[in-house]
Motif scaffolding. Structure first.
Motif, PDB file in Angstrom:
ATOM      1  N   GLN A   1      32.896  66.814 -73.993  1.00  0.00           N
ATOM      2  CA  GLN A   1      31.938  67.821 -73.585  1.00  0.00           C
ATOM      3  C   GLN A   1      32.371  68.399 -72.238  1.00  0.00           C
ATOM      4  OE1 GLN A   1      27.935  66.361 -72.967  1.00  0.00           O
ATOM      5  NE2 GLN A   1      27.102  68.305 -73.675  1.00  0.00           N
ATOM      6  N   ASN A   2      32.161  69.700 -72.072  1.00  0.00           N
ATOM      7  CA  ASN A   2      32.485  70.371 -70.819  1.00  0.00           C
ATOM      8  C   ASN A   2      31.379  70.056 -69.811  1.00  0.00           C
ATOM      9  OD1 ASN A   2      33.048  72.114 -68.723  1.00  0.00           O
ATOM     10  ND2 ASN A   2      33.348  73.903 -70.021  1.00  0.00           N
ATOM     11  N   PRO A   3      31.686  69.382 -68.690  1.00  0.00           N
ATOM     12  CA  PRO A   3      30.637  69.028 -67.727  1.00  0.00           C
ATOM     13  C   PRO A   3      30.037  70.249 -67.030  1.00  0.00           C
ATOM     14  CG  PRO A   3      32.796  68.409 -66.880  1.00  0.00           C
ATOM     15  CD  PRO A   3      32.988  68.887 -68.281  1.00  0.00           C
TER      16      PRO A   3
ATOM     17  N   PRO B   1      39.542  73.272 -78.030  1.00  0.00           N
ATOM     18  CA  PRO B   1      38.871  74.524 -77.672  1.00  0.00           C
ATOM     19  C   PRO B   1      39.462  75.103 -76.382  1.00  0.00           C
ATOM     20  CG  PRO B   1      37.415  72.639 -77.354  1.00  0.00           C
ATOM     21  CD  PRO B   1      38.661  72.121 -77.985  1.00  0.00           C
ATOM     22  N   LYS B   2      39.279  76.399 -76.199  1.00  0.00           N
ATOM     23  CA  LYS B   2      39.860  77.096 -75.042  1.00  0.00           C
ATOM     24  C   LYS B   2      39.370  76.519 -73.728  1.00  0.00           C
ATOM     25  CE  LYS B   2      40.837  81.347 -77.479  1.00  0.00           C
ATOM     26  NZ  LYS B   2      40.606  82.771 -77.616  1.00  0.00           N
ATOM     27  N   TRP B   3      38.094  76.131 -73.647  1.00  0.00           N
ATOM     28  CA  TRP B   3      37.577  75.600 -72.398  1.00  0.00           C
ATOM     29  C   TRP B   3      38.309  74.316 -72.015  1.00  0.00           C
ATOM     30  CZ3 TRP B   3      35.606  70.696 -72.421  1.00  0.00           C
ATOM     31  CH2 TRP B   3      35.118  70.183 -73.628  1.00  0.00           C
ATOM     32  N   LEU B   4      38.618  73.490 -73.013  1.00  0.00           N
ATOM     33  CA  LEU B   4      39.314  72.231 -72.737  1.00  0.00           C
ATOM     34  C   LEU B   4      40.785  72.492 -72.413  1.00  0.00           C
ATOM     35  CD1 LEU B   4      39.245  69.179 -72.539  1.00  0.00           C
ATOM     36  CD2 LEU B   4      39.595  69.059 -75.008  1.00  0.00           C
TER      37      LEU B   4
ATOM     38  N   ALA C   1      42.016  75.092 -70.970  1.00  0.00           N
ATOM     39  CA  ALA C   1      42.082  75.635 -69.608  1.00  0.00           C
ATOM     40  C   ALA C   1      41.950  74.523 -68.575  1.00  0.00           C
ATOM     41  CB  ALA C   1      40.994  76.689 -69.403  1.00  0.00           C
ATOM     42  N   LEU C   2      41.038  73.597 -68.784  1.00  0.00           N
ATOM     43  CA  LEU C   2      40.849  72.497 -67.837  1.00  0.00           C
ATOM     44  C   LEU C   2      42.061  71.577 -67.805  1.00  0.00           C
ATOM     45  CD1 LEU C   2      37.097  71.733 -68.561  1.00  0.00           C
ATOM     46  CD2 LEU C   2      38.038  72.710 -66.457  1.00  0.00           C
ATOM     47  N   LEU C   3      42.672  71.324 -68.948  1.00  0.00           N
ATOM     48  CA  LEU C   3      43.864  70.476 -69.002  1.00  0.00           C
ATOM     49  C   LEU C   3      45.047  71.152 -68.314  1.00  0.00           C
ATOM     50  CD1 LEU C   3      43.583  69.048 -72.637  1.00  0.00           C
ATOM     51  CD2 LEU C   3      42.986  67.904 -70.486  1.00  0.00           C
TER      52      LEU C   3
ATOM     53  N   GLY D   1      45.444  70.609 -64.749  1.00  0.00           N
ATOM     54  CA  GLY D   1      45.910  69.283 -64.375  1.00  0.00           C
ATOM     55  C   GLY D   1      44.875  68.189 -64.530  1.00  0.00           C
ATOM     56  N   ARG D   2      43.753  68.501 -65.135  1.00  0.00           N
ATOM     57  CA  ARG D   2      42.705  67.488 -65.323  1.00  0.00           C
ATOM     58  C   ARG D   2      43.044  66.617 -66.523  1.00  0.00           C
ATOM     59  NH1 ARG D   2      37.160  70.203 -63.968  1.00  0.00           N
ATOM     60  NH2 ARG D   2      36.443  68.060 -64.135  1.00  0.00           N
ATOM     61  N   ASP D   3      42.473  65.423 -66.555  1.00  0.00           N
ATOM     62  CA  ASP D   3      42.728  64.443 -67.613  1.00  0.00           C
ATOM     63  C   ASP D   3      41.660  64.564 -68.695  1.00  0.00           C
ATOM     64  OD1 ASP D   3      43.503  62.307 -69.157  1.00  0.00           O
ATOM     65  OD2 ASP D   3      43.133  60.787 -67.621  1.00  0.00           O
ATOM     66  N   ILE D   4      42.079  64.509 -69.954  1.00  0.00           N
ATOM     67  CA  ILE D   4      41.141  64.649 -71.076  1.00  0.00           C
ATOM     68  C   ILE D   4      40.074  63.554 -71.063  1.00  0.00           C
ATOM     69  CG2 ILE D   4      42.479  63.320 -72.773  1.00  0.00           C
ATOM     70  CD1 ILE D   4      41.646  65.580 -74.807  1.00  0.00           C
ATOM     71  N   LYS D   5      40.392  62.407 -70.498  1.00  0.00           N
ATOM     72  CA  LYS D   5      39.424  61.299 -70.453  1.00  0.00           C
ATOM     73  C   LYS D   5      38.195  61.640 -69.612  1.00  0.00           C
ATOM     74  CE  LYS D   5      42.789  57.738 -71.337  1.00  0.00           C
ATOM     75  NZ  LYS D   5      42.458  56.680 -72.222  1.00  0.00           N
TER      76      LYS D   5
END
Length: 107
Positions: free
Chosen positions: A71-73, A87-90, A92-94, A97-101
């Motif tokens: 889930q997108n916080p 999904p695009k939101w995920l 973009a966050l990855l 440099g963010r971690d999927i966990k």
């Protein structure tokens, strides 16, 4: 056999549909029995014994629900089960440099 269906009441139409569906099921069942009997007859003619098992339930997971895993916080309406394309939101966050966990539910 052409009919003006607008002349029939709702209950008459529903009854016709029900009767037609029953007749169609019976025709399919009879055809299935004929084919099974023909297969057994052909197999017996060459000295082979066949056992035909009928499948009563559809195969597969059609319509099964998969629980949400990510889930997108920043936007709680954006969720992903972890299946299919990210999904695009995920994505973009990855790419930031963010971690999927970080986005796992219950983490």
């Amino acid at each position: 056999m052409k009919s003006n269906f607008a002349e029939f009441s709702e209950s008459e139409l529903a009854s016709m549909i029900d009767n037609a569906q029953k007749a169609l099921r019976e025709k399919h069942d009879n055809k299935r029995k004929e084919v099974v009997n023909k297969i057994k007859e052909l197999a017996t003619s060459i000295g082979v014994n066949v056992d035909i098992t009928e499948i009563t339930k559809p195969v597969g997971r059609k319509g099964s629900k998969v629980p949400v895993k990510y889930q997108n916080p920043q936007n709680l309406s954006q969720k992903w089960t972890g299946r299919g394309m990210k999904p695009k939101w995920l994505q973009a966050l990855l790419e930031e440099g963010r971690d999927i966990k970080e986005f796992e539910l219950g983490a």
